[in-house]
Design a protein around this motif. Structure first.
Motif, short mmCIF file in Angstrom:
data_model
loop_
_atom_site.label_atom_id
_atom_site.label_comp_id
_atom_site.label_asym_id
_atom_site.label_seq_id
_atom_site.Cartn_x
_atom_site.Cartn_y
_atom_site.Cartn_z
N GLU A 35 -16.95 -0.80 -35.37
CA GLU A 35 -17.37 -2.20 -35.26
C GLU A 35 -16.95 -2.98 -36.50
O GLU A 35 -16.48 -4.13 -36.40
CB GLU A 35 -18.89 -2.26 -35.09
N TYR A 36 -17.13 -2.38 -37.67
CA TYR A 36 -16.81 -3.07 -38.92
C TYR A 36 -15.31 -3.20 -39.11
O TYR A 36 -14.82 -4.23 -39.60
CB TYR A 36 -17.45 -2.35 -40.11
N MET A 37 -14.57 -2.18 -38.75
CA MET A 37 -13.11 -2.26 -38.87
C MET A 37 -12.57 -3.39 -37.99
O MET A 37 -11.69 -4.16 -38.40
CB MET A 37 -12.46 -0.94 -38.47
N LYS A 38 -13.13 -3.53 -36.79
CA LYS A 38 -12.70 -4.61 -35.90
C LYS A 38 -12.98 -5.97 -36.52
O LYS A 38 -12.13 -6.88 -36.46
CB LYS A 38 -13.41 -4.47 -34.56
N ILE A 39 -14.15 -6.14 -37.13
CA ILE A 39 -14.51 -7.40 -37.77
C ILE A 39 -13.59 -7.69 -38.96
O ILE A 39 -13.11 -8.81 -39.13
CB ILE A 39 -15.98 -7.38 -38.22
N ILE A 40 -13.34 -6.67 -39.77
CA ILE A 40 -12.48 -6.84 -40.93
C ILE A 40 -11.09 -7.33 -40.51
O ILE A 40 -10.54 -8.27 -41.09
CB ILE A 40 -12.37 -5.50 -41.72
N MET A 41 -10.53 -6.70 -39.50
CA MET A 41 -9.19 -7.06 -39.04
C MET A 41 -9.18 -8.47 -38.44
O MET A 41 -8.30 -9.28 -38.75
CB MET A 41 -8.69 -6.04 -38.02
N GLU A 42 -10.15 -8.78 -37.59
CA GLU A 42 -10.20 -10.08 -36.93
C GLU A 42 -10.41 -11.20 -37.95
O GLU A 42 -9.78 -12.25 -37.88
CB GLU A 42 -11.31 -10.10 -35.89
N ALA A 43 -11.32 -10.98 -38.90
CA ALA A 43 -11.63 -12.02 -39.89
C ALA A 43 -10.44 -12.32 -40.78
O ALA A 43 -10.11 -13.50 -41.01
CB ALA A 43 -12.83 -11.59 -40.73
N SER A 44 -9.79 -11.29 -41.29
CA SER A 44 -8.66 -11.53 -42.18
C SER A 44 -7.49 -12.16 -41.43
O SER A 44 -6.79 -13.03 -41.96
CB SER A 44 -8.22 -10.23 -42.86
N ARG A 45 -7.31 -11.75 -40.18
CA ARG A 45 -6.24 -12.33 -39.36
C ARG A 45 -6.53 -13.81 -39.07
O ARG A 45 -5.63 -14.66 -39.15
CB ARG A 45 -6.12 -11.55 -38.05
N TYR A 46 -7.79 -14.12 -38.76
CA TYR A 46 -8.17 -15.50 -38.44
C TYR A 46 -7.96 -16.42 -39.64
O TYR A 46 -7.39 -17.51 -39.52
CB TYR A 46 -9.63 -15.54 -37.99
N VAL A 47 -8.42 -15.99 -40.81
CA VAL A 47 -8.28 -16.81 -42.01
C VAL A 47 -6.80 -16.99 -42.34
O VAL A 47 -6.35 -18.09 -42.69
CB VAL A 47 -9.03 -16.18 -43.20
N ARG A 48 -6.05 -15.94 -42.21
CA ARG A 48 -4.61 -15.97 -42.55
C ARG A 48 -3.84 -16.92 -41.64
O ARG A 48 -2.95 -17.64 -42.10
CB ARG A 48 -4.06 -14.55 -42.43
N GLU A 49 -4.20 -16.96 -40.34
CA GLU A 49 -3.39 -17.69 -39.37
C GLU A 49 -3.95 -19.06 -39.00
O GLU A 49 -3.18 -19.95 -38.59
CB GLU A 49 -3.25 -16.84 -38.10
N LYS A 50 -5.26 -19.27 -39.13
CA LYS A 50 -5.88 -20.48 -38.58
C LYS A 50 -6.54 -21.40 -39.60
O LYS A 50 -6.96 -22.50 -39.24
CB LYS A 50 -6.94 -20.08 -37.55
N CYS A 51 -6.65 -20.98 -40.85
CA CYS A 51 -7.47 -21.74 -41.81
C CYS A 51 -6.69 -22.27 -43.00
O CYS A 51 -7.28 -22.55 -44.05
CB CYS A 51 -8.62 -20.85 -42.30
N SER A 52 -5.40 -22.44 -42.87
CA SER A 52 -4.59 -22.89 -44.01
C SER A 52 -4.84 -24.35 -44.32
O SER A 52 -5.16 -25.16 -43.45
CB SER A 52 -3.10 -22.68 -43.72
N TRP A 53 -4.65 -24.71 -45.59
CA TRP A 53 -4.78 -26.10 -46.00
C TRP A 53 -3.72 -26.97 -45.34
O TRP A 53 -3.97 -28.15 -45.04
CB TRP A 53 -4.71 -26.22 -47.52
N ASP A 54 -2.54 -26.43 -45.09
CA ASP A 54 -1.51 -27.23 -44.42
C ASP A 54 -1.99 -27.71 -43.06
O ASP A 54 -1.77 -28.86 -42.67
CB ASP A 54 -0.22 -26.42 -44.28
N LEU A 55 -2.66 -26.83 -42.30
CA LEU A 55 -3.18 -27.22 -41.00
C LEU A 55 -4.29 -28.26 -41.14
O LEU A 55 -4.36 -29.22 -40.37
CB LEU A 55 -3.70 -25.99 -40.25
N VAL A 56 -5.17 -28.06 -42.12
CA VAL A 56 -6.28 -29.00 -42.33
C VAL A 56 -5.75 -30.38 -42.71
O VAL A 56 -6.22 -31.40 -42.20
CB VAL A 56 -7.24 -28.46 -43.42
#
Length: 549
Positions: free
Chosen positions: A516-537
């Motif tokens: 469960e934790y490995m899934k969260i770790i992977m999803e969270a880091s992927r989400y921040v990396r791909e969806k939360c950039s300042w360029d997009l904001v």
């Protein structure tokens, strides 16, 4: 891009790499550099404190009439990553060696200064800073397309331009095409730079009486009410915007949110981004983590190798001006929980201490790391906690960017029990480094997706928050403690599928061994990396805000 670039002025009391205090430093730096990437010409105005090591090229000097005296002010410039930084130099800034509070040296050299307390003359500092920006415009005859003011320290600039001030010439024609935006980073009672005395406000700002009177609330001059009357207001997450426009959150804003609601003031909520590349754990030079790893791919080997190294060399955590209390002893069932940030009431650290007591009572192999500086009383409580749980807890008093990354990197969970939180950056940093955030569901911390990119908790009426948080931490830790890594001789050359074994920790449970934790770790880091950039904001939110009527 051809033609003349649109000018944007960013006015701020802090900026990463130059003068650092809270999360504003990251926002202003990332915003400035991001706007440059979008072809804007950005100038950042910031005081030159005694702690600023950068030396600029002198532009010009002048005097500003302020409250019955003439104050000598100089302007100098440097360029950082193509961004023009304009330093405002004056004795009132250079004598201070931290952005908002007094340092040990200040306490020795400035009458009335107390380490960790706010500057006694903050009202004068803020007024001089804002008037200096106007003086720069007056002297150079220039005005930008956008003036973006950050927090209450700069929120009176729109009124000073559009309603006037006796300390500067009439600038309305010069700024007639300028859009003014003021971002609220924190509207807590002790953060928003309220001026408590009307006569003091009139004397320091030179703003007309009738204009100041319209910004009076509970007998105080509220900079954000002034900013709303002469420009646009934004804040750093949609959730915090909702809170600031609701009387339900009067307790967190000392009544201001109710007044904002009654006045019908609109606040645009834009969630802060993060420059992933600044923290990318696959790049040791940028992340300050010597062993590269990629959480978004499920690769955490470098994280656990670094943890092992630090536990064997604990002194690496108390370097760079950071003072350690307590220590961490190894355990084959250790689960690491961390907090890194300002040590202030807003952050809920007394809730964390009480919750940690519950955790350690139920899970003796849990380990607690806390780093930061601020309120003396809370610092002492954290020091006492670390010393009373020797081997299980450390408190690192002070701030150092490299040590801060180490603390978050080696932990399994970062705990954020804030009373209120406009946006939050530590959850983003933790997710980037493969550490799972556990947070109070307030303000911008609600950007965490419960059970998907981290964990959120709420308290029902009458519930004790420390007990709610403590129970959650126990449940999270129990799953790691229940892990039984394969017992092999992998250190001597054997093979084991467990991450912990591959890194020479073959009899140690690790967080990512829990699926469960490995899934969260992977999803969270992927989400921040791909969806939360300042360029997009910037592209999706700030540029449209600047251009909207």
């Amino acid at each position: 891009m051809t033609g003349k670039r649109e000018k944007i002025w960013i006015v701020t009391r802090e900026y990463a790499g130059i003068a650092e205090a809270g999360g504003v430093k990251n926002v202003t730096q990332s915003m400035a550099e991001g706007l440059e990437r979008f072809g804007r010409e950005v100038s950042v105005f910031i005081p030159k404190y005694g702690c600023v090591e950068n030396s600029g090229v002198k532009a010009f000097s002048t005097e500003i009439a302020l409250g019955g005296e003439n104050v000598a002010v100089s302007f100098s410039k440097i360029y950082e990553h193509s961004v023009e930084i304009i330093f405002i130099e004056a004795d009132i800034f250079s004598e201070k060696h931290a952005v908002y509070t007094y340092t040990d040296d200040d306490e020795k050299n400035i009458p009335g200064a107390v380490r960790g307390k706010g500057h006694i003359d903050a009202d004068k500092m803020n007024s001089l800073f804002q008037l200096s920006v106007l003086k720069y415009a007056e002297r150079t005859g220039t005005a930008p397309a956008v003036v973006h003011c950050h927090d209450g320290h700069t929120a009176m600039i729109p009124a000073m331009v559009k309603a006037g001030t006796i300390y500067c010439s009439d600038l309305r024609e010069l700024f007639k095409d300028t859009v003014f935006v003021t971002t609220i980073h924190n509207a807590g009672a002790s953060y928003r730079q309220v001026i408590y005395d009307f006569e003091t406000a009139k004397r320091l700002t030179g703003i007309p009486e009738n204009v100041l009177e319209a910004a009076v609330f509970n007998g105080r001059i509220e900079p954000f009410l002034l900013a709303a009357a002469y420009g646009k207001l934004s804040t750093v997450s949609p959730w915090y915007a909702e809170e600031l426009m609701s009387p339900l959150y009067d307790s967190e804003t000392d009544g201001l949110s109710g007044e904002i609601c009654r006045r019908g003031i609109k606040i645009t909520g834009i969630t802060n981004g993060i420059d992933f590349y600044r923290y990318d754990p696959s790049e040791p030079v940028r992340s300050y983590i010597p062993f590269p790893y990629k959480p978004w791919k499920g690769d955490l080997d470098g994280k656990y190798r670094f943890r092992k190294m630090l536990l064997e060399n604990i002194d690496l955590l108390d370097t760079g001006g950071v003072v350690r209390s307590g220590t961490l002893e190894p355990s084959d069932k250790a689960v690491f929980f961390a907090y890194q940030g300002r040590i202030v009431e807003q952050k809920g650290l007394r809730v964390l201490i009480a919750a940690a007591e519950i955790l350690l009572q139920k899970i003796p192999s849990a380990r607690i790391l806390v780093m930061g500086q601020g309120d003396h009383s809370i610092e002492n409580d954290l020091k006492n906690f670390a010393e009373s749980h020797y081997g299980k807890a450390v408190f690192l008093r002070g701030y150092n960017k490299i040590v801060a990354r180490r603390v978050i990197c080696i932990s399994d969970f970062v705990v954020l029990p804030s009373v209120f939180e406009p946006c939050g950056l530590e959850d983003y940093i933790a997710q980037t480094l493969g550490t799972i955030p556990v947070a109070h569901a307030v303000g911008g911390l609600q950007k965490i997706k419960d059970g998907v990119t981290g964990f959120l908790y709420k308290c029902a009426e009458g519930e004790n928050e420390s007990e709610v948080l403590g129970s959650l931490l126990v449940r999270l830790a129990e799953k790691v403690v229940a892990v039984n890594p394969k017992k092999t001789d992998c250190v001597q050359g054997g093979f084991c599928d467990s991450l912990s074994c591959r890194e020479g920790l073959c009899r140690t449970a690790v967080c990512s061994d829990v699926p469960e934790y490995m899934k969260i770790i992977m999803e969270a880091s992927r989400y921040v990396r791909e969806k939360c950039s300042w360029d997009l904001v910037i592209k999706d939110y700030y540029l449209p805000l600047y251009e909207s009527k």
